[in-house]
Design a protein around this motif. Sequence first.
Motif, mmCIF file in Angstrom:
data_model
loop_
_atom_site.group_PDB
_atom_site.id
_atom_site.type_symbol
_atom_site.label_atom_id
_atom_site.label_comp_id
_atom_site.label_asym_id
_atom_site.label_seq_id
_atom_site.Cartn_x
_atom_site.Cartn_y
_atom_site.Cartn_z
ATOM 1 N N CYS A 160 44.273 33.195 31.924
ATOM 2 C CA CYS A 160 43.917 31.777 31.844
ATOM 3 C C CYS A 160 42.899 31.516 30.743
ATOM 4 O O CYS A 160 42.715 30.389 30.318
ATOM 5 N N PHE A 161 42.186 32.585 30.327
ATOM 6 C CA PHE A 161 41.165 32.525 29.279
ATOM 7 C C PHE A 161 39.987 31.633 29.667
ATOM 8 O O PHE A 161 39.230 31.186 28.808
ATOM 9 N N ASP A 162 39.801 31.393 30.973
ATOM 10 C CA ASP A 162 38.645 30.627 31.442
ATOM 11 C C ASP A 162 37.454 31.561 31.643
ATOM 12 O O ASP A 162 37.619 32.727 32.012
ATOM 13 N N ARG A 163 36.253 31.014 31.443
ATOM 14 C CA ARG A 163 35.036 31.804 31.649
ATOM 15 C C ARG A 163 34.733 31.994 33.134
ATOM 16 O O ARG A 163 34.131 32.995 33.534
ATOM 17 N N THR A 164 35.080 31.009 33.931
ATOM 18 C CA THR A 164 34.937 31.101 35.385
ATOM 19 C C THR A 164 36.287 30.773 36.016
ATOM 20 O O THR A 164 37.070 29.995 35.461
ATOM 21 N N CYS A 165 36.544 31.359 37.175
ATOM 22 C CA CYS A 165 37.843 31.185 37.824
ATOM 23 C C CYS A 165 37.987 29.764 38.360
ATOM 24 O O CYS A 165 37.163 29.313 39.173
ATOM 25 N N ARG A 166 39.008 29.075 37.939
ATOM 26 C CA ARG A 166 39.222 27.692 38.386
ATOM 27 C C ARG A 166 39.513 27.612 39.883
ATOM 28 O O ARG A 166 39.333 26.560 40.501
ATOM 29 N N PHE A 167 39.954 28.736 40.474
ATOM 30 C CA PHE A 167 40.237 28.770 41.909
ATOM 31 C C PHE A 167 39.096 29.400 42.711
ATOM 32 O O PHE A 167 39.118 29.378 43.939
ATOM 33 N N GLY A 168 38.140 29.999 41.994
ATOM 34 C CA GLY A 168 36.977 30.572 42.659
ATOM 35 C C GLY A 168 37.173 31.935 43.273
ATOM 36 O O GLY A 168 36.245 32.475 43.882
ATOM 37 N N HIS A 169 38.373 32.538 43.127
ATOM 38 C CA HIS A 169 38.605 33.821 43.804
ATOM 39 C C HIS A 169 38.514 35.039 42.879
ATOM 40 O O HIS A 169 38.289 36.149 43.352
ATOM 41 N N TYR A 170 38.718 34.884 41.585
ATOM 42 C CA TYR A 170 38.658 36.001 40.627
ATOM 43 C C TYR A 170 39.565 37.163 41.050
ATOM 44 O O TYR A 170 39.254 38.337 40.829
ATOM 45 N N ASN A 171 40.698 36.831 41.650
ATOM 46 C CA ASN A 171 41.572 37.888 42.170
ATOM 47 C C ASN A 171 42.163 38.772 41.083
ATOM 48 O O ASN A 171 42.553 39.912 41.355
ATOM 49 N N CYS A 172 42.249 38.269 39.858
ATOM 50 C CA CYS A 172 42.787 39.099 38.779
ATOM 51 C C CYS A 172 41.945 40.347 38.556
ATOM 52 O O CYS A 172 42.437 41.345 38.037
ATOM 53 N N LEU A 173 40.679 40.288 38.978
ATOM 54 C CA LEU A 173 39.791 41.447 38.865
ATOM 55 C C LEU A 173 39.431 42.023 40.235
ATOM 56 O O LEU A 173 39.416 43.240 40.408
ATOM 57 N N ARG A 174 39.140 41.163 41.201
ATOM 58 C CA ARG A 174 38.722 41.664 42.522
ATOM 59 C C ARG A 174 39.824 42.491 43.182
ATOM 60 O O ARG A 174 39.539 43.490 43.858
ATOM 61 N N GLU A 175 41.073 42.072 42.996
ATOM 62 C CA GLU A 175 42.180 42.789 43.629
ATOM 63 C C GLU A 175 42.655 43.989 42.804
ATOM 64 O O GLU A 175 43.548 44.728 43.237
ATOM 65 N N LEU A 176 42.055 44.179 41.653
ATOM 66 C CA LEU A 176 42.354 45.358 40.840
ATOM 67 C C LEU A 176 41.441 46.484 41.319
ATOM 68 O O LEU A 176 40.267 46.548 40.967
ATOM 69 N N LYS A 177 41.946 47.345 42.161
ATOM 70 C CA LYS A 177 41.149 48.368 42.826
ATOM 71 C C LYS A 177 40.847 49.546 41.896
ATOM 72 O O LYS A 177 41.463 49.701 40.830
ATOM 73 N N PRO A 178 39.906 50.408 42.277
ATOM 74 C CA PRO A 178 39.512 51.520 41.397
ATOM 75 C C PRO A 178 40.613 52.540 41.123
ATOM 76 O O PRO A 178 40.610 53.167 40.057
ATOM 77 N N ARG A 179 41.554 52.725 42.044
ATOM 78 C CA ARG A 179 42.513 53.812 41.886
ATOM 79 C C ARG A 179 43.293 53.762 40.575
ATOM 80 O O ARG A 179 43.401 54.787 39.890
#
Length: 344
Positions: free
Chosen positions: A308-327
Amino acid sequence: MKILIVGPSWVGDMVMAQTLFQCLKQRYPESEIDVLAPDWSRPILERMPEVRKALSFPLGHGVLELKTRRKIGKSLAGQYDQAILLPNSLKSALVPFFAGIPVRTGWKGEMRYGLLNDVRILDKERYPLMIERFMALAYEPGAELVKPYPQPLLQIDPASRESALGKFGLMLDRPVLALCPGAEFGEAKRWPSEHYAKVAELKIRAGWQVWLFGSKNDHAVGEEIRARLIPGLREEAMNLAGETSLAEAIDLMSCAAAVVSNDSGLMHVAAALNRPLVAVYGSTSPQFTPPLADQVEVVRLGIECSPCFDRTCRFGHYNCLRELKPRPVVEALERLVADPVEVQ
């Protein structure tokens, strides 16, 4: 050919600008290239053999200061055959205009007719990558870019590196994992600290040490990552964010056996140092500003709302990073670099 480059205002963009300098040197082997840029960029430019000298530009990003720009321009009069502008702003075109440089090249940008006399019209489909947009300015309009594309490559002075190691009391007795958890762009580029901490824990248990890099703004997240490590492991993670100069950070990162980074300026530095690199993408896309090196793995989820190229998540969840787990990041690291045979 004496060429003045008006440089970009971000670390990653300045690293990628080396591709333009390399193209100019291929086209004009005897050319002399100077770069007008903020003082912070000097450590990067000093590590690029194509650049003769870095010229200090004292004004901050977005500041007009017409009188100062005129003064700088007049001081450069008669010294250059061509100016190439990497920013697209009107302000960036003023110094070359005041200097009276005969050929002033750049993309159309903000109403720069008259200030530029070699105005290019950008075809974004033809040049989707930022480096292509930089490199194209080295050639005549419409010319084909030479492939394979050059890659940024920063040169390190061993004495400078040894000095930085000594200053911070760092040893190279175990492989170094460099972590770059910050991003000046904003929260939408920052992989969560708990994920970084898990990667750090696993690699420390496998015999590595961890060095955390970033600006003063990233020091707190570095401490948060360390705080998530249990005693005994925490001591193997050194938070250098905000403690080093950019020059020291570059020299120390060159010691890393591997790097994990957000899409940030330090990601491009790591690539230009040819370090094995795992690049974590969230709201942005590797289709525009990928790390330019051979030993790179890009890890991203690519959920429906990204990039989306936004600086802050328009939906507030940041799932593109939060759901990207360490494995997936750990597995990418393992594909790039093996763990030590013996764990100390």
